[in-house]
Design a protein around this motif. Structure first.
Motif, mmCIF file in Angstrom:
data_model
loop_
_atom_site.group_PDB
_atom_site.id
_atom_site.type_symbol
_atom_site.label_atom_id
_atom_site.label_comp_id
_atom_site.label_asym_id
_atom_site.label_seq_id
_atom_site.Cartn_x
_atom_site.Cartn_y
_atom_site.Cartn_z
ATOM 1 N N ARG A 154 16.133 -22.063 -7.367
ATOM 2 C CA ARG A 154 15.080 -21.792 -8.352
ATOM 3 C C ARG A 154 13.845 -22.559 -7.918
ATOM 4 N N ALA A 155 12.788 -21.838 -7.588
ATOM 5 C CA ALA A 155 11.608 -22.442 -6.967
ATOM 6 C C ALA A 155 10.435 -22.509 -7.932
ATOM 7 N N THR A 156 9.787 -23.663 -7.951
ATOM 8 C CA THR A 156 8.571 -23.896 -8.717
ATOM 9 C C THR A 156 7.475 -24.292 -7.744
ATOM 10 N N GLY A 157 6.253 -23.811 -7.962
ATOM 11 C CA GLY A 157 5.154 -24.091 -7.052
ATOM 12 C C GLY A 157 4.132 -25.045 -7.648
ATOM 13 N N VAL A 158 3.486 -25.798 -6.772
ATOM 14 C CA VAL A 158 2.407 -26.693 -7.191
ATOM 15 C C VAL A 158 1.418 -26.807 -6.038
ATOM 16 N N ASP A 159 0.133 -26.848 -6.362
ATOM 17 C CA ASP A 159 -0.888 -26.944 -5.314
ATOM 18 C C ASP A 159 -2.204 -27.347 -5.957
ATOM 19 N N GLU A 160 -3.182 -27.650 -5.090
ATOM 20 C CA GLU A 160 -4.536 -27.895 -5.549
ATOM 21 C C GLU A 160 -5.130 -26.595 -6.098
ATOM 22 N N ASP A 161 -6.029 -26.723 -7.059
ATOM 23 C CA ASP A 161 -6.674 -25.543 -7.633
ATOM 24 C C ASP A 161 -7.839 -25.138 -6.733
ATOM 25 N N HIS A 162 -7.572 -24.176 -5.867
ATOM 26 C CA HIS A 162 -8.560 -23.687 -4.902
ATOM 27 C C HIS A 162 -8.537 -22.163 -4.954
ATOM 28 N N PRO A 163 -9.702 -21.487 -4.857
ATOM 29 C CA PRO A 163 -9.715 -20.023 -4.970
ATOM 30 C C PRO A 163 -8.772 -19.312 -4.012
ATOM 31 N N ALA A 164 -8.679 -19.772 -2.758
ATOM 32 C CA ALA A 164 -7.795 -19.116 -1.786
ATOM 33 C C ALA A 164 -6.330 -19.272 -2.182
ATOM 34 N N VAL A 165 -5.981 -20.421 -2.780
ATOM 35 C CA VAL A 165 -4.607 -20.645 -3.230
ATOM 36 C C VAL A 165 -4.309 -19.783 -4.440
ATOM 37 N N ARG A 166 -5.222 -19.746 -5.389
ATOM 38 C CA ARG A 166 -5.001 -18.951 -6.600
ATOM 39 C C ARG A 166 -4.853 -17.472 -6.272
ATOM 40 N N ALA A 167 -5.619 -16.977 -5.308
ATOM 41 C CA ALA A 167 -5.517 -15.568 -4.936
ATOM 42 C C ALA A 167 -4.133 -15.228 -4.400
#
Length: 239
Positions: free
Chosen positions: A51-64
């Motif tokens: 079961r995978a959960t994601g986390v990252d910096e809030d950046h437009p390329a990441v959100r897309a």
């Protein structure tokens, strides 16, 4: 500190370590935190429930990228120094090309490790600031990176993402960090991937940087791949 080399091939190293960890957990479901989820998809192996959960910096390329993904049960974007990470909630952290593009990398990695259960593993991939590619990425102006990104990378590659390359984004930096936290590096490999091999122009630029620095920043690799284990022992340093 000398390098620890795995006998596994680069392509299946993470899969092999994930399967070994699953066996050690007596076949129960593995909770996976995908940190840097703009790049690698969560590992999926036959007969292993994850079961995978994601986390990252809030950046437009990441959100897309995340808006189009259905392989994560949940994901959060934001300042990774404060994004919610329940302590000791994950068996595996899949850390993909994140540490080289964030500030306060040691603090962020410490917070990720707090979310890892004792005995858990980190599957780490990052660009090496001590490689020719890492140096070239650092000294290239942002406007030029944006201009050259699409022609030089494989279609669909997210970016260009921020470039920071704090000392942690290096072999020496990571080994020192792990030593100070009581972590064990079980595998340590060097590879070439991404923009460093995506085009002849990029490859030529990387070789030129290596030559101009007399090999102090080698062109032989741009990526560091490590498997890191958090101690299980109750008397080990608590992180």
């Amino acid at each position: 500190m000398s390098e620890v080399r795995s006998v596994a091939q680069r392509g299946d190293l993470f899969e092999q370590r994930l399967r070994e960890h699953w066996t050690g957990q007596l076949g129960r479901r593995l909770d996976v935190l995908v940190a840097g989820c703009a790049h690698d998809e969560p590992l999926t192996l036959e007969r292993i429930e994850t079961r995978a959960t994601g986390v990252d910096e809030d950046h437009p390329a990441v959100r897309a990228i995340l808006d189009e993904r259905a392989d994560l049960v949940a994901w959060s974007l934001g300042d990774l120094r404060g994004v919610p990470l329940p302590p000791r909630s994950y068996d595996v952290i899949q850390l993909s090309f994140l540490l080289e593009r964030v500030r306060h990398a040691e603090l962020i990695f410490d917070r990720l490790l707090q979310a890892l259960r004792p005995g858990g593993v980190v599957l780490l991939r990052m660009r090496d600031r001590r490689s020719a590619y890492g140096l070239l990425d650092r000294i290239t102006p942002s406007w030029l990176r944006r201009l050259l990104w699409r022609p030089l990378v494989t279609p669909g590659t997210p970016g260009p993402l921020p470039k920071v390359y704090e000392p942690l984004a290096s072999s020496d930096g990571m080994h020192a960090f792990c030593l100070s936290r009581g972590l064990m590096i079980t595998d340590d490999e060097r590879n070439v991937s991404g923009a460093a091999r995506a085009s002849r122009i990029a490859c030529a630029a990387v070789r030129a940087v290596s030559s101009l620095t007399s090999g102090r920043y080698p062109a032989s690799h741009d990526e560091i791949t490590m498997v890191i284990r958090k101690p299980q022992h109750h008397f080990a340093r608590v992180i």
